[in-house]
Design a protein around this motif. Structure first.
Motif, mmCIF file in Angstrom:
data_model
loop_
_atom_site.group_PDB
_atom_site.id
_atom_site.type_symbol
_atom_site.label_atom_id
_atom_site.label_comp_id
_atom_site.label_asym_id
_atom_site.label_seq_id
_atom_site.Cartn_x
_atom_site.Cartn_y
_atom_site.Cartn_z
ATOM 1 N N ALA A 98 4.310 2.579 0.715
ATOM 2 C CA ALA A 98 4.156 1.361 -0.076
ATOM 3 C C ALA A 98 3.228 1.614 -1.260
ATOM 4 O O ALA A 98 2.193 2.287 -1.119
ATOM 5 N N GLN A 99 3.617 1.077 -2.378
ATOM 6 C CA GLN A 99 2.800 1.190 -3.577
ATOM 7 C C GLN A 99 2.500 -0.212 -4.097
ATOM 8 O O GLN A 99 3.429 -1.015 -4.281
ATOM 9 N N VAL A 100 1.233 -0.461 -4.345
ATOM 10 C CA VAL A 100 0.863 -1.725 -4.983
ATOM 11 C C VAL A 100 1.449 -1.709 -6.394
ATOM 12 O O VAL A 100 1.100 -0.863 -7.206
ATOM 13 N N ALA A 101 2.369 -2.644 -6.641
ATOM 14 C CA ALA A 101 3.093 -2.632 -7.911
ATOM 15 C C ALA A 101 2.834 -3.910 -8.686
ATOM 16 O O ALA A 101 2.990 -5.006 -8.151
ATOM 17 N N PHE A 102 2.474 -3.748 -9.946
ATOM 18 C CA PHE A 102 2.188 -4.909 -10.784
ATOM 19 C C PHE A 102 3.426 -5.399 -11.527
ATOM 20 O O PHE A 102 3.481 -6.546 -11.956
ATOM 21 N N LEU A 103 4.393 -4.531 -11.644
ATOM 22 C CA LEU A 103 5.631 -4.910 -12.312
ATOM 23 C C LEU A 103 6.729 -5.105 -11.287
ATOM 24 O O LEU A 103 6.885 -4.296 -10.375
ATOM 25 N N THR A 104 7.482 -6.147 -11.431
ATOM 26 C CA THR A 104 8.542 -6.433 -10.465
ATOM 27 C C THR A 104 9.708 -5.473 -10.590
ATOM 28 O O THR A 104 10.496 -5.335 -9.662
ATOM 29 N N SER A 105 9.819 -4.817 -11.737
ATOM 30 C CA SER A 105 10.975 -3.957 -11.969
ATOM 31 C C SER A 105 10.677 -2.483 -11.734
ATOM 32 O O SER A 105 11.560 -1.644 -11.933
ATOM 33 N N SER A 106 9.489 -2.153 -11.336
ATOM 34 C CA SER A 106 9.130 -0.749 -11.262
ATOM 35 C C SER A 106 9.199 -0.192 -9.849
ATOM 36 O O SER A 106 9.073 -0.913 -8.858
ATOM 37 N N TYR A 107 9.407 1.104 -9.792
ATOM 38 C CA TYR A 107 9.228 1.873 -8.571
ATOM 39 C C TYR A 107 8.875 3.281 -9.019
ATOM 40 O O TYR A 107 9.038 3.629 -10.189
ATOM 41 N N THR A 108 8.391 4.068 -8.106
ATOM 42 C CA THR A 108 8.007 5.423 -8.462
ATOM 43 C C THR A 108 8.622 6.426 -7.500
ATOM 44 O O THR A 108 8.821 6.113 -6.324
ATOM 45 N N THR A 109 8.881 7.605 -7.997
ATOM 46 C CA THR A 109 9.399 8.690 -7.159
ATOM 47 C C THR A 109 8.301 9.690 -6.811
ATOM 48 O O THR A 109 8.546 10.636 -6.072
ATOM 49 N N ARG A 110 7.108 9.455 -7.339
ATOM 50 C CA ARG A 110 5.990 10.392 -7.145
ATOM 51 C C ARG A 110 5.234 10.087 -5.872
ATOM 52 O O ARG A 110 4.735 8.970 -5.683
ATOM 53 N N ARG A 111 5.122 11.065 -5.010
ATOM 54 C CA ARG A 111 4.441 10.909 -3.734
ATOM 55 C C ARG A 111 3.000 10.426 -3.933
ATOM 56 O O ARG A 111 2.523 9.557 -3.185
ATOM 57 N N GLU A 112 2.323 10.950 -4.935
ATOM 58 C CA GLU A 112 0.901 10.641 -5.115
ATOM 59 C C GLU A 112 0.659 9.218 -5.606
ATOM 60 O O GLU A 112 -0.482 8.748 -5.597
ATOM 61 N N ASP A 113 1.690 8.523 -6.009
ATOM 62 C CA ASP A 113 1.533 7.152 -6.485
ATOM 63 C C ASP A 113 1.525 6.124 -5.353
ATOM 64 O O ASP A 113 1.177 4.965 -5.584
ATOM 65 N N TYR A 114 1.899 6.536 -4.161
ATOM 66 C CA TYR A 114 1.972 5.590 -3.060
ATOM 67 C C TYR A 114 0.631 5.429 -2.368
ATOM 68 O O TYR A 114 -0.117 6.377 -2.197
ATOM 69 N N ASP A 115 0.337 4.203 -1.978
ATOM 70 C CA ASP A 115 -0.965 3.868 -1.436
ATOM 71 C C ASP A 115 -1.018 3.904 0.088
ATOM 72 O O ASP A 115 -2.088 4.140 0.668
ATOM 73 N N TYR A 116 0.087 3.619 0.729
ATOM 74 C CA TYR A 116 0.107 3.532 2.189
ATOM 75 C C TYR A 116 1.338 4.253 2.717
ATOM 76 O O TYR A 116 2.403 4.212 2.096
ATOM 77 N N TRP A 117 1.153 4.839 3.915
ATOM 78 C CA TRP A 117 2.226 5.616 4.536
ATOM 79 C C TRP A 117 2.383 5.245 5.999
ATOM 80 O O TRP A 117 1.406 4.923 6.673
ATOM 81 N N GLY A 118 3.622 5.321 6.467
ATOM 82 C CA GLY A 118 3.864 5.192 7.883
ATOM 83 C C GLY A 118 3.691 6.524 8.589
ATOM 84 O O GLY A 118 3.403 7.546 7.961
ATOM 85 N N GLN A 119 3.916 6.511 9.910
ATOM 86 C CA GLN A 119 3.732 7.712 10.714
ATOM 87 C C GLN A 119 4.978 8.597 10.747
ATOM 88 O O GLN A 119 4.892 9.759 11.155
#
Length: 127
Positions: A98-119
């Motif tokens: 999960a990545q905290v996103a400020f734009l409704t239209s955005s997503y990222t493919t970069r691993r380092e941009d994500y804030d939370y991970w599952g197991q």
């Protein structure tokens, strides 16, 4: 802090299908862009797919394009990955992020941009 719990992994024959789910604990689920990554032994964790906050924008790795579909249900705080026509090379541990996103239209493919991970959940494709 959001907690993510993946499910739906397992053993499947090549050509088969699986549907992964990732349930989030945070009621602000719609504030997050979501992604799926995978990691097989000896390899780095790689991007698989991502979806924007509202679900209107999606992205896929070339290796899964046309076979995998990402979707989300913000009312259920859940993101899904439908995997069809599975191949042996899809065998890996699959993680949602999960990545905290400020734009409704955005997503990222970069691993380092994500804030939370599952197991992670194991997907094994046999020939």
């Amino acid at each position: 802090q959001v907690q993510l719990l993946e499910s739906g992994g397992g053993l499947v024959q090549a050509g088969g299908s699986l549907r992964l789910s990732c349930a989030a604990s945070d009621r602000s689920f719609s504030s997050y862009a979501m992604g799926w990554f995978r990691q097989s032994p000896g390899k780095e964790r790689e991007f698989v797919s991502a979806i924007s906050r509202g679900g209107s924008y999606t992205g896929y790795a070339d290796s899964v394009k046309g076979r995998f579909t990402i979707s989300r249900d913000n009312a259920k705080n859940t993101v899904y990955l439908q995997m069809n026509s599975l191949k042996r090379e899809d065998t890996a541990v699959y993680y949602c992020a999960a990545q905290v996103a400020f734009l409704t239209s955005s997503y990222t493919t970069r691993r380092e941009d994500y804030d939370y991970w599952g197991q992670g959940t194991q997907v094994t494709v046999s020939s």
